[in-house]
Structure formats: C-alpha cells, structure tokens
Design an enzyme around this catalytic site. Sequence first.
Site, PDB file in Angstrom:
ATOM      1  N   GLY A 239      34.538  44.547   7.182  1.00 52.05           N
ATOM      2  CA  GLY A 239      34.049  45.812   7.710  1.00 52.05           C
ATOM      3  C   GLY A 239      33.290  46.699   6.755  1.00 52.05           C
ATOM      4  O   GLY A 239      32.798  47.759   7.149  1.00 52.05           O
ATOM      5  N   PRO A 272      35.158  39.807   4.358  1.00 48.80           N
ATOM      6  CA  PRO A 272      33.838  40.440   4.420  1.00 48.80           C
ATOM      7  C   PRO A 272      32.780  39.493   5.003  1.00 48.80           C
ATOM      8  O   PRO A 272      32.770  38.303   4.707  1.00 48.80           O
ATOM      9  CB  PRO A 272      33.510  40.747   2.954  1.00 48.80           C
ATOM     10  CG  PRO A 272      34.255  39.700   2.182  1.00 48.80           C
ATOM     11  CD  PRO A 272      35.454  39.310   2.999  1.00 48.80           C
ATOM     12  N   GLY A 273      31.937  40.008   5.857  1.00 48.49           N
ATOM     13  CA  GLY A 273      30.819  39.224   6.382  1.00 48.49           C
ATOM     14  C   GLY A 273      29.516  39.878   5.945  1.00 48.49           C
ATOM     15  O   GLY A 273      28.821  39.423   5.036  1.00 48.49           O
ATOM     16  N   ARG A 274      29.229  41.017   6.570  1.00 55.93           N
ATOM     17  CA  ARG A 274      27.983  41.745   6.311  1.00 55.93           C
ATOM     18  C   ARG A 274      27.761  42.021   4.822  1.00 55.93           C
ATOM     19  O   ARG A 274      26.642  41.885   4.323  1.00 55.93           O
ATOM     20  CB  ARG A 274      28.032  43.069   7.067  1.00 55.93           C
ATOM     21  CG  ARG A 274      26.724  43.810   7.131  1.00 55.93           C
ATOM     22  CD  ARG A 274      26.916  45.209   7.707  1.00 55.93           C
ATOM     23  NE  ARG A 274      27.751  45.268   8.863  1.00 55.93           N
ATOM     24  CZ  ARG A 274      27.313  45.304  10.137  1.00 55.93           C
ATOM     25  NH1 ARG A 274      26.025  45.302  10.378  1.00 55.93           N
ATOM     26  NH2 ARG A 274      28.162  45.370  11.138  1.00 55.93           N
ATOM     27  N   ARG A 310      19.875  43.404  16.842  1.00 59.14           N
ATOM     28  CA  ARG A 310      20.625  44.605  16.461  1.00 59.14           C
ATOM     29  C   ARG A 310      19.955  45.914  16.883  1.00 59.14           C
ATOM     30  O   ARG A 310      20.627  46.804  17.399  1.00 59.14           O
ATOM     31  CB  ARG A 310      20.906  44.604  14.952  1.00 59.14           C
ATOM     32  CG  ARG A 310      21.686  43.355  14.480  1.00 59.14           C
ATOM     33  CD  ARG A 310      22.229  43.489  13.072  1.00 59.14           C
ATOM     34  NE  ARG A 310      23.277  44.469  12.981  1.00 59.14           N
ATOM     35  CZ  ARG A 310      23.130  45.679  12.487  1.00 59.14           C
ATOM     36  NH1 ARG A 310      21.968  46.051  11.970  1.00 59.14           N
ATOM     37  NH2 ARG A 310      24.127  46.521  12.473  1.00 59.14           N
ATOM     38  N   TYR A 314      22.452  47.808  19.396  1.00 64.44           N
ATOM     39  CA  TYR A 314      23.254  48.911  18.837  1.00 64.44           C
ATOM     40  C   TYR A 314      22.389  50.102  18.424  1.00 64.44           C
ATOM     41  O   TYR A 314      22.899  51.038  17.809  1.00 64.44           O
ATOM     42  CB  TYR A 314      24.012  48.464  17.579  1.00 64.44           C
ATOM     43  CG  TYR A 314      24.726  47.153  17.660  1.00 64.44           C
ATOM     44  CD1 TYR A 314      25.890  47.023  18.409  1.00 64.44           C
ATOM     45  CD2 TYR A 314      24.251  46.042  16.971  1.00 64.44           C
ATOM     46  CE1 TYR A 314      26.558  45.807  18.463  1.00 64.44           C
ATOM     47  CE2 TYR A 314      24.912  44.827  17.022  1.00 64.44           C
ATOM     48  CZ  TYR A 314      26.060  44.715  17.770  1.00 64.44           C
ATOM     49  OH  TYR A 314      26.714  43.519  17.818  1.00 64.44           O
ATOM     50  N   CYS A 341       9.525  40.980  27.912  1.00 64.00           N
ATOM     51  CA  CYS A 341       9.213  41.902  29.014  1.00 64.00           C
ATOM     52  C   CYS A 341      10.356  42.867  29.276  1.00 64.00           C
ATOM     53  O   CYS A 341      10.999  42.826  30.332  1.00 64.00           O
ATOM     54  CB  CYS A 341       8.901  41.082  30.264  1.00 64.00           C
ATOM     55  SG  CYS A 341       7.594  39.919  29.930  1.00 64.00           S
ATOM     56  N   GLU A 342      10.663  43.683  28.293  1.00 64.89           N
ATOM     57  CA  GLU A 342      11.683  44.728  28.439  1.00 64.89           C
ATOM     58  C   GLU A 342      11.302  45.873  27.513  1.00 64.89           C
ATOM     59  O   GLU A 342      10.893  45.627  26.375  1.00 64.89           O
ATOM     60  CB  GLU A 342      13.069  44.220  27.991  1.00 64.89           C
ATOM     61  CG  GLU A 342      13.631  43.141  28.847  1.00 64.89           C
ATOM     62  CD  GLU A 342      15.154  43.089  28.816  1.00 64.89           C
ATOM     63  OE1 GLU A 342      15.799  44.114  28.563  1.00 64.89           O
ATOM     64  OE2 GLU A 342      15.665  41.992  29.067  1.00 64.89           O
TER      65      GLU A 342
HETATM   66  N1  LLP Z   1      37.086  39.934  10.437  1.00 63.45           N
HETATM   67  C1  LLP Z   1      37.119  40.059  11.774  1.00 63.45           C
HETATM   68  C2  LLP Z   1      38.356  39.752  12.497  1.00 63.45           C
HETATM   69  C3  LLP Z   1      35.962  40.480  12.459  1.00 63.45           C
HETATM   70  O1  LLP Z   1      35.996  40.602  13.790  1.00 63.45           O
HETATM   71  C4  LLP Z   1      34.779  40.770  11.742  1.00 63.45           C
HETATM   72  C5  LLP Z   1      33.556  41.205  12.426  1.00 63.45           C
HETATM   73  C6  LLP Z   1      34.803  40.608  10.333  1.00 63.45           C
HETATM   74  C7  LLP Z   1      35.976  40.187   9.717  1.00 63.45           C
HETATM   75  C8  LLP Z   1      33.601  40.853   9.478  1.00 63.45           C
HETATM   76  O2  LLP Z   1      33.182  42.167   9.512  1.00 63.45           O
HETATM   77  P1  LLP Z   1      32.012  42.660   8.532  1.00 63.45           P
HETATM   78  O3  LLP Z   1      32.555  42.573   7.129  1.00 63.45           O
HETATM   79  O4  LLP Z   1      30.853  41.768   8.725  1.00 63.45           O
HETATM   80  O5  LLP Z   1      31.754  44.042   8.959  1.00 63.45           O
HETATM   81  N2  LLP Z   1      27.251  42.268  15.477  1.00 63.45           N
HETATM   82  C9  LLP Z   1      27.659  43.529  14.860  1.00 63.45           C
HETATM   83  C10 LLP Z   1      28.889  43.347  13.983  1.00 63.45           C
HETATM   84  C11 LLP Z   1      30.059  42.715  14.691  1.00 63.45           C
HETATM   85  C12 LLP Z   1      31.272  42.531  13.805  1.00 63.45           C
HETATM   86  C13 LLP Z   1      32.312  41.710  14.478  1.00 63.45           C
HETATM   87  N3  LLP Z   1      33.483  41.434  13.686  1.00 63.45           N
HETATM   88  C14 LLP Z   1      26.481  44.099  14.091  1.00 63.45           C
HETATM   89  O6  LLP Z   1      25.416  43.491  14.083  1.00 63.45           O
HETATM   90  O7  LLP Z   1      26.588  45.174  13.518  1.00 63.45           O
END
Ligand code: LLP
Length: 417
Positions: A239, A272-274, A310, A314, A341-342
């Site tokens: 997150g 962490p992902g993002r 995105r 969002y 077409c949107e």
């Molecule tokens: N762990 C769980 C259980 C999650 O559901 C998520 C993301 C993460 C970790 C990783 O979160 P991050 O570190 O990436 O914030 N599509 C949206 C974001 C959706 C996130 C879903 N869950 C966007 O483009 O902002």
Amino acid sequence: MNTFSFNNNALYAESVAVTDLMVEYGSPLYIYSRGQIVSNWQQFDQAFGDHPHLICYAVKANSNLGVLNILAKLGSGFDIVSIGELERVIAAGGLPGRCVFSGVSKTKTEIQRALELGIYCFNVESAAELDRVESVAKLLSTKAPISIRVNPDVDANTHPYIATGLKENKFGVGIEKALALYKKAELSKHLDVFGLDYHIGSQITEVSPFIEALEKALELISQLKAEGIKMSHIDIGGGLGIAYNDEKTINIEKYIQSVLDKVGDLEVILEPGRAIVGNAGIFVTQVEYLKQGGVKSFAIIDGAMNDLQRPSLYGSYHQAIAVENNSKGIKDTWDLVGPICETGDFLAKDRELTLAQGDYIALMSAGAYGFVLSSNYNSRPRVAEVMVSGSNHALVRKRETVGSLFENESIFNNEIN
Ligand code: LLP
C-alpha cells in the site's frame, strides 16, 4: 538513480534513448527499467537489516515474467491472489515456499494446488474460507499454514476503490471476530497458525493509518498470546504510495524502523507492489492527430484507456512528457485522448506541451497497474513490453496480433432449418 532522464533533449530509459526503443519495438509500448526495480526492492530489504523478514512482492501490480524473474533472483517472496499468479511466479523462477496467498475467494482447486506446491501461508479472509482451507488440507492429509487477514477498520485516506481496511470493505475478518476464529484454527488438526495479516489499501501517502493498523494488530497478537496462541509472523500488507505528481510519500526506512520498534522478534512480511514497480515503468504513445479550434485542444494518441486504465478508472494522474523536448510543434494545453469511442478515454487532461504529429509522449510511473489492467476493448491488441538494463534491452512480452484476438472464438451454427 535517474532511470528515466533527459540527455540532449531526449528522454532515456537507463542508457537507451526512448525514441530508439519506439522505432525498434513500435508504439504504443511499456518500457521497464531493471535497475529501478532492483533498487526499489533493495531499499525495502536493507531497511529491515538483520530482522527476520520476507518481502512478498504483490504480483498483481505487474506480473510480467521478466519482472518476476528479476525479483525471484533477488530472493524475493511474492503475494499472490490466484493460482494463475502462483504459476507465473514459478515459471519466472520464484519459490512457492516464499509465497503468501491473499484474496477473498480462493477456490478449492486453488487451495489444493497451493498446498501441493507448498506455499508459505494462506492469508485467510473469512470464517467460511477457513473451513474450506481446513477441509482441503484434510482431504490431502496435510496441515495448511495459515494467517488470518484482519480488517482493522482504519481510514487509509486514499481513493475509495482501493481502500480495503474499513469495516464496510469486503476484505478480511473484523478484528473483534478474529480471536474466536484463531481459537478454532488452533484446535484444528489440519491448520497450522503462523501469523496475522492486514492490508489497508493502496497508494497511501501518510504513515499514520499504517501505524494505527499495526497497533491494533499487535494488541490482538498479545490477546492471542494470553490465550496460548503464538504467532511467528505479522504481515503488514502493501500500500505504500509513490509520487505521480508532487505528492509527499512515506519515508520507507523510517516506516520500517517504526514497525521494527514495535514488533519484538516477530518475522515481518511486507507486500509492496506499486512501490517496487510503479516508477520503474513508463507507457509511451505517439501523436496521431492534433485537433484544435474548439473549447479544448486534443492530442489524439495511439494509446488508450484499454492500454492504461488508471486515468479513466480512478481519475489518476500520470505525468505526460514529450520524449524529445525540442519538438517544432504547437505549444498548447492539451487533453491526451485515445482512439476508443468513449469520452472517458483519456490518459491526461489539460497538459501544457509542445506537440507535433508523430511525436512520442511518455506517461510516467506506469509500471504498476498499467499493462496488467489492459484489455482488448475495441479489438485492440495489447501492446508490447520491453525491459531495459543499462544499454541492453529486450522484449519481455510481444505485441499481440489482430489474429490472436479472436483465436478462441467460433461461429455459432445458426442456420435456420
Ligand atoms: N497486498 C494485497 C492483499 C493487496 O490487495 C494489494 C493491492 C497489495 C498487497 C499491493 O498494494 P500496493 O503496494 O501495490 O499498493 N489498481 C489500483 C491498485 C489496486 C491495489 C489492489 N491491491 C491502482 O491502479 O491504483
């Protein structure tokens, strides 16, 4: 590190001119920097020092095998939410024993496969799911390693679609109900209680919601201890937000230190992902037409909402910059819109740029939730992805062809007889 920076008016990805990549691989294109992915991951890893920890990269942010392989080689763990993601991790050289399995609806088949492959832990999200994990483990005469995802009811102050830690969200078990569930799990012959987990949302830019959630989780862990239920890890989710524009972000070292100050000797898992891939990728698109003279000026580009969702989904902001900043084009305030077409098909609005037909524009920080959210809407083949490392570069996903779009379809026999 300056992964994407200008040199003689031209944008570079590490040591390669972005224009050269566009000429070689075509437009539109996702471009990733290996160096940036490595340094982002290492920043987390180093912040933990000697404290036992596992960084479980959230595969959903960018699940390209080329990306996963870089992380697997660093020794990363992975946070997966489907068997598809687990199979990808394995195909990329990652270890199932370093995977945590999150998500609100794991199917029986998924649970069985994950148990057979020997994942690290299931992050169980409901009482019903706990029963299902237990029954599949029983069927396989084994014990399933589990952690319960609690919903700490904290406001992460982010976009409502990506806030997950509030009572009204579908995720996790209410923290007040978790104790009873843990007691049940502890008594089971087919469940091994390992930890406690939470994930409160995504693109969070303040540390206070994380600390609030941590404190609530630790309080529960001490209640559990008093009941004789011991944890070996706490999973603090992902997150952490990144700067898309001029947002202040969380200082990772300080955040991790404040976690370590509170958790005693518990192993810490982070998802962490993002923060690992977001700023390591850009999406590059080319100007097809310029359309001026009305209330707005439109740069019609070859990239669209199906390629980078995105902004439409969002209302997210991605910086848009001209790949060659000495364009002989027209200076104006442009909306960057795609061919779909949107009216919702835009990648950026009201951006001051000097543009000509044929110019390339980079949408920055598109490495997370970019390609993975793309679709074939309007029968558009999904774009190619390229990895750059120093002066080397290679395709990590080839561009889809029009033919591949309907290869799984067939014509229904609708002759009238
Ligand atoms: N762990 C769980 C259980 C999650 O559901 C998520 C993301 C993460 C970790 C990783 O979160 P991050 O570190 O990436 O914030 N599509 C949206 C974001 C959706 C996130 C879903 N869950 C966007 O483009 O902002």
